[in-house]
Design an enzyme around this catalytic site. Structure first.
Site, PDB file in Angstrom:
ATOM      1  N   GLU A  51       0.830  -1.217   0.000  1.00 39.08           N
ATOM      2  CA  GLU A  51       0.000   0.000   0.000  1.00 39.08           C
ATOM      3  C   GLU A  51       0.865   1.268   0.000  1.00 39.08           C
ATOM      4  OE1 GLU A  51      -1.420   1.879   3.394  1.00 39.08           O
ATOM      5  OE2 GLU A  51      -1.017   0.198   4.728  1.00 39.08           O
ATOM      6  N   LYS A 107      -3.804  -1.932  14.360  1.00 31.99           N
ATOM      7  CA  LYS A 107      -2.988  -0.938  15.057  1.00 31.99           C
ATOM      8  C   LYS A 107      -3.450  -0.804  16.505  1.00 31.99           C
ATOM      9  CE  LYS A 107      -3.126   2.204  11.741  1.00 31.99           C
ATOM     10  NZ  LYS A 107      -3.251   1.565  10.436  1.00 31.99           N
TER      11      LYS A 107
HETATM   12  N1  PSU Z   1      -0.333   0.723   8.700  1.00 29.87           N
HETATM   13  C1  PSU Z   1       0.719   1.496   9.029  1.00 29.87           C
HETATM   14  N2  PSU Z   1       0.629   2.841   8.775  1.00 29.87           N
HETATM   15  C2  PSU Z   1      -0.484   3.374   8.152  1.00 29.87           C
HETATM   16  C3  PSU Z   1      -1.584   2.550   7.816  1.00 29.87           C
HETATM   17  C4  PSU Z   1      -1.452   1.225   8.108  1.00 29.87           C
HETATM   18  O1  PSU Z   1       1.720   1.005   9.557  1.00 29.87           O
HETATM   19  O2  PSU Z   1      -0.503   4.577   7.905  1.00 29.87           O
HETATM   20  C5  PSU Z   1      -2.815   3.102   7.107  1.00 29.87           C
HETATM   21  C6  PSU Z   1      -3.405   1.995   6.222  1.00 29.87           C
HETATM   22  O3  PSU Z   1      -3.451   2.477   4.918  1.00 29.87           O
HETATM   23  C7  PSU Z   1      -4.785   1.737   6.767  1.00 29.87           C
HETATM   24  C8  PSU Z   1      -5.138   3.097   7.266  1.00 29.87           C
HETATM   25  O4  PSU Z   1      -5.670   1.236   5.814  1.00 29.87           O
HETATM   26  O5  PSU Z   1      -3.914   3.524   7.906  1.00 29.87           O
HETATM   27  C9  PSU Z   1      -6.337   3.068   8.175  1.00 29.87           C
HETATM   28  O6  PSU Z   1      -6.899   4.327   8.213  1.00 29.87           O
HETATM   29  P1  PSU Z   1      -8.371   4.552   8.841  1.00 29.87           P
HETATM   30  O7  PSU Z   1      -8.213   4.155  10.274  1.00 29.87           O
HETATM   31  O8  PSU Z   1      -8.664   6.019   8.651  1.00 29.87           O
HETATM   32  O9  PSU Z   1      -9.302   3.660   8.084  1.00 29.87           O
END
Ligand code: PSU
Ligand code: MN
Length: 312
Positions: free
Chosen positions: A24, A160
């Site tokens: 990604e 996370k």
């Molecule tokens: N994992 C990481 N750093 C990131 C992300 C994931 O180590 O920045 C990103 C991914 O792209 C994931 C997003 O899909 O954060 C999730 O964002 P949200 O909680 O707004 O859906």
């Protein structure tokens, strides 16, 4: 699809049936600071290659969905920073393409791109999930819905740890997404190798994970698999140590009215500051570890898919 732009290397790999791993780009533009973001993106591609697969980093550049980026394209994204490049989830992808704009793909959008390009396996850092306080904010990442409907095996280091992990597991269970811890019983928690929660499922090898991926396809099940690969021990920040920092950063986000797409980048960057870069080092280590495992899974899927037609 003219919206789709495969790099020459990805197009060749696809034509040969060679194993591919999607990567990604939101982690590059919104997850890590310059220049660590570019270095990590390169090293993640390298880790996929060392495992015997071809990396395909995904992003929307000037209205085309790129699967596989050149060095120059990667650098352009890494230098751009969060203010200049949109963060694209399922809801935003088509609008960005239609307007000819540029954006980085989250887990959800990268899964869509992987499926469109015929790629089975994808490596990220940590997926989005149910945020703490979601009972009030309703903030649940579109990543979870995507895992329920798009047949890609996603390798992460767990959801996370800034999230509400028990609620995230509950939603994944409701959506029918297998959550597979790699070689341990505990659910990994991103910066920490283990959370206090047991993982619903456990597997010991890339071959087993590949077999389960193909079994889902044979059953016609629509969604993907989530593989939770613990951060390497030498780079981890134990759960008890990081937890108070997460609580503080989450409170700061609330006090500053940070909402929607801005929440995750805000928390990641605050925790990087609070740990004086230790959380960033853990994030880099887990990303490379995930890229290597995803490469191994992609190799196993490609081998089985060609040697045993009819199992697909
Ligand atoms: N994992 C990481 N750093 C990131 C992300 C994931 O180590 O920045 C990103 C991914 O792209 C994931 C997003 O899909 O954060 C999730 O964002 P949200 O909680 O707004 O859906
Ligand atoms: Mn959200």
């Amino acid at each position: 699809m003219t919206l789709l732009a495969l790099s020459p290397e990805v197009a060749a790999a696809r034509a040969e049936g060679a194993p591919l791993v999607a990567l990604e780009s939101t982690i590059i533009t919104h997850g890590m600071p310059w220049p660590d973001n570019l270095e990590t993106a390169w090293k993640a591609e390298e880790a996929v290659r060392e495992a015997g697969a071809v990396p395909a980093t995904v992003a929307v550049l000037d209205g085309r969905l790129h699967v596989g980026l050149s060095e120059g394209e990667l650098e352009r994204l890494a230098r751009a920073g969060p203010g200049e490049v949109a963060k694209l989830s399922r809801a935003d992808l088509a609008v960005c393409l239609a307007r000819g704009q540029t954006g980085a793909t989250t887990v959800a959008a990268t899964m869509i791109a992987a499926r469109t390009a015929g790629i089975s396996t994808f490596a990220t850092g940590g997926i989005g999930g149910v945020h703490r306080g979601a009972e009030h904010s309703f903030d649940i990442s579109a990543d979870l819905q995507e895992l329920a409907q798009t047949p890609v095996t996603v390798v992460c280091a767990g959801a996370k740890a800034i999230l509400d992990l028990p609620k995230t597991l509950e939603v994944l269970e409701t959506l029918g997404v297998p959550v597979i811890a790699f070689r341990q019983d505990a659910l990994p928690a991103f910066w920490s190798a283990a959370s206090p929660l047991p993982a619903p499922l456990r597997m010991e090898s890339a071959a087993e994970i590949a077999a389960a991926h193909l079994a889902r396809a044979a059953l016609g099940l629509p969604g993907g698999q989530l593989v939770a690969n613990p951060v390497p021990r030498e780079a981890e920040i134990p759960h008890t140590e990081i937890e108070p920092l997460i609580a503080r950063a989450t409170q700061e986000a609330a006090e500053n009215g940070i909402a929607g797409k801005a929440v995750t980048p805000f928390l990641l960057s605050r925790i990087q500051d609070m740990t004086a870069g230790r959380s960033l080092a853990a994030n880099v280590a887990l990303m490379l570890n995930n890229a290597a495992l995803a490469g191994a899974i992609a190799v196993e899927i490609a081998t089985r898919a060609t040697t045993a037609p009819g199992t697909e």
